[in-house]
Design an enzyme around this catalytic site. Structure first.
Site, mmCIF file in Angstrom:
data_model
loop_
_atom_site.group_PDB
_atom_site.id
_atom_site.type_symbol
_atom_site.label_atom_id
_atom_site.label_comp_id
_atom_site.label_asym_id
_atom_site.label_seq_id
_atom_site.Cartn_x
_atom_site.Cartn_y
_atom_site.Cartn_z
ATOM 1 N N LYS A 1 -15.595 3.631 -7.012
ATOM 2 C CA LYS A 1 -16.514 3.393 -5.888
ATOM 3 C C LYS A 1 -17.455 4.571 -5.696
ATOM 4 C CE LYS A 1 -14.265 -0.185 -3.232
ATOM 5 N NZ LYS A 1 -13.827 -0.720 -1.971
ATOM 6 N N LYS B 1 -14.182 -9.584 -10.716
ATOM 7 C CA LYS B 1 -13.532 -10.144 -9.537
ATOM 8 C C LYS B 1 -14.573 -10.683 -8.539
ATOM 9 C CE LYS B 1 -12.014 -7.296 -6.029
ATOM 10 N NZ LYS B 1 -11.219 -6.977 -4.883
ATOM 11 N N LYS C 1 -16.861 -9.273 -1.956
ATOM 12 C CA LYS C 1 -17.827 -9.320 -0.840
ATOM 13 C C LYS C 1 -19.052 -8.469 -1.151
ATOM 14 C CE LYS C 1 -14.224 -8.910 2.550
ATOM 15 N NZ LYS C 1 -13.660 -7.621 2.158
HETATM 16 N N1 AQP Z 1 -11.371 -11.950 -6.070
HETATM 17 C C1 AQP Z 1 -10.203 -11.868 -5.456
HETATM 18 N N2 AQP Z 1 -9.158 -12.598 -5.892
HETATM 19 C C2 AQP Z 1 -7.970 -12.540 -5.251
HETATM 20 N N3 AQP Z 1 -7.729 -11.783 -4.174
HETATM 21 C C3 AQP Z 1 -8.756 -11.043 -3.694
HETATM 22 N N4 AQP Z 1 -8.866 -10.198 -2.644
HETATM 23 C C4 AQP Z 1 -10.118 -9.706 -2.579
HETATM 24 N N5 AQP Z 1 -10.854 -10.211 -3.585
HETATM 25 C C5 AQP Z 1 -10.035 -11.044 -4.295
HETATM 26 C C6 AQP Z 1 -7.779 -9.905 -1.734
HETATM 27 O O1 AQP Z 1 -8.270 -9.984 -0.409
HETATM 28 C C7 AQP Z 1 -7.582 -9.053 0.412
HETATM 29 C C8 AQP Z 1 -8.522 -8.293 1.250
HETATM 30 O O2 AQP Z 1 -9.435 -7.592 0.514
HETATM 31 P P1 AQP Z 1 -10.302 -6.450 1.215
HETATM 32 O O3 AQP Z 1 -11.245 -7.035 2.175
HETATM 33 O O4 AQP Z 1 -9.414 -5.415 1.778
HETATM 34 O O5 AQP Z 1 -11.106 -5.750 0.078
HETATM 35 P P2 AQP Z 1 -11.262 -6.014 -1.417
HETATM 36 O O6 AQP Z 1 -9.951 -6.284 -2.086
HETATM 37 O O7 AQP Z 1 -12.004 -4.873 -1.959
HETATM 38 O O8 AQP Z 1 -12.092 -7.342 -1.357
HETATM 39 P P3 AQP Z 1 -13.592 -7.559 -1.716
HETATM 40 O O9 AQP Z 1 -13.946 -8.912 -1.276
HETATM 41 O O10 AQP Z 1 -13.830 -7.260 -3.152
HETATM 42 O O11 AQP Z 1 -14.350 -6.545 -0.806
HETATM 43 P P4 AQP Z 1 -15.350 -5.374 -1.157
HETATM 44 O O12 AQP Z 1 -16.393 -5.995 -2.001
HETATM 45 O O13 AQP Z 1 -15.844 -4.952 0.195
HETATM 46 O O14 AQP Z 1 -14.574 -4.318 -1.881
HETATM 47 C C9 AQP Z 1 -6.740 -8.193 -0.505
HETATM 48 O O15 AQP Z 1 -5.399 -8.627 -0.429
HETATM 49 C C10 AQP Z 1 -7.310 -8.462 -1.869
HETATM 50 O O16 AQP Z 1 -6.340 -8.325 -2.912
#
Ligand code: AQP
Length: 369
Positions: A138, A233, A236
């Site tokens: 990151k 993956k 968001k």
């Molecule tokens: N693509 C994914 N497939 C399965 N599980 C996912 N999670 C996130 N993306 C996927 C699961 O969602 C939970 C919360 O995630 P988070 O909001 O704490 O952050 P993250 O994992 O970093 O999710 P994002 O959407 O990718 O956010 P950004 O882009 O802000 O970093 C977790 O349990 C995660 O495993």
């Protein structure tokens, strides 16, 4: 037996059940999990986390929070944070998180979390944080000017989130495994440095200060990939909204995203082909949304062309998400209800958190307030 006697037997059974139930709850293992309010909640967050919580809340003592403090580790929009926090809470409830079984609250509403983080920071060797792959990735992407200290110390806050509530189990995806390992090491280190007989000499109860949590690995296939690249993956923060299905996307937007998503030139549909990551991803999404087995989906779709399969997938997604969207709309238009849920959740969570925090202060030798 006459009616009155039956009524009083029923009342006695119901009383003894309600007396027993809180005690049974005490023996349930505790799970803590949350999502960051960093943007629109997407299918990956839902299938990888929120949907699994609905099962877990029936068998575990569950705490589901909206991790707003984590959302500020990268540059963010102050005008959007509280809105996204409410929206995320409403999505939890709309997806089926049941407040009679689980506590739903906002991370920053339990002040003990950041306090514990400071105490834990003093026991965290900086080398442990420098090793974290997510920090390296990151920070490389964000560039030096945008990398705050919070991005480096984020895993200590995550450890605090987990240890504060004496969690037994933490659902973790692949990308969070390293952070949970750090949490476990930190719990053991604090227990060793300040717990046991040293704590007893200070007038405490002695023994371990923190429970050392175990990972709860989600079922295979719960990693949802981007619609524009089957090897990345769904996320968001990905710049293109075309890469994800957001839980609140209207029908026509879902149809358009599926229509335009990346495909391949092979015929038929199949799981697990290394040359067809997009095909595997979309079949897995269909499997998880439809509740069918992998074998059933493989058989149903093997002879389909992309056009037929995309229609099937779009319909399944729209049907699955529609009731969630309707319920979300009801919840978000009733702010008093939502505030009530979050207030009650924070009160329950704070009771557990405050007990842990005062133990830590005592074991670390602070003057009792
Ligand atoms: N693509 C994914 N497939 C399965 N599980 C996912 N999670 C996130 N993306 C996927 C699961 O969602 C939970 C919360 O995630 P988070 O909001 O704490 O952050 P993250 O994992 O970093 O999710 P994002 O959407 O990718 O956010 P950004 O882009 O802000 O970093 C977790 O349990 C995660 O495993």
């Amino acid at each position: 037996m006459d009616t009155m006697a039956l009524v009083s037997v029923a009342a006695a059974v119901s009383r003894s059940r309600s007396q027993l139930f809180p005690r049974l709850l005490l023996f349930r293992k505790r799970i803590v999990s949350g999502v960051q309010p960093t943007g629109a909640i997407h299918l990956g967050n839902y299938l990888g986390a929120i949907k699994t919580w609905i099962e877990l809340q029936n068998s575990y003592d569950t705490l589901f929070f909206i991790v707003d403090l984590h959302a500020i580790t990268l540059p963010y929009d102050t005008q959007q944070l509280s809105k996204a926090t409410r929206n995320t809470a409403a999505i939890y409830l709309a997806c089926g998180v049941d407040t009679s079984k689980a506590s739903v609250f906002v991370q920053s509403h339990v002040r003990a979390d950041v306090e514990l983080m400071w105490l834990l920071s003093s026991a965290t060797p900086i080398g442990w944080l420098n090793r974290m792959i997510q920090f390296k990735e990151k920070s490389r992407k964000a560039g030096d000017e945008n990398v705050g200290v919070a991005l480096l110390t984020y895993p200590v806050l995550m450890a605090s989130d987990i240890l504060l509530y004496q969690s037994d189990l933490v659902p973790v995806g692949e990308d969070q495994k390293q952070h949970l390992e750090l949490t476990r090491e930190l719990a053991e280190r604090v227990n060793y440095l300040y717990g046991g007989r040293k704590w007893k000499k200070l007038g405490g109860r002695g023994g371990a200060i923190f429970k050392v949590p175990e990972p709860l690995i989600p079922p295979a296939g719960a990693r949802v990939m981007s619609l524009t690249d089957g090897l990345s993956k769904m996320s968001k923060s990905a710049p293109s909204d075309q890469s994800r299905i957001n839980l609140l996307d209207p029908k026509d937007v879902i149809a358009n995203k599926i229509k335009r998503c990346k495909t391949d030139s092979f015929s038929g549909m199949e799981f697990d082909s290394p040359e067809r990551p997009e095909c595997n991803n979309l079949l897995s999404i269909y499997q998880l949304i439809s509740g069918k087995t992998k074998e059933e989906v493989a058989q149903e779709c093997q002879d389909m062309n992309w056009g037929t399969f995309k229609t099937l997938l779009t319909d399944a997604l729209v049907d699955h998400l529609h009731p969630i969207q309707v319920r979300h709309e009801e919840i978000i238009s009733d702010p008093a209800y939502l505030d009530g849920v979050l207030g009650e959740g924070a009160t329950k969570a704070a009771a557990i958190a405050d007990a842990t925090l005062s133990n830590v202060y005592q074991a670390m030798g602070f003057l009792y307030r």
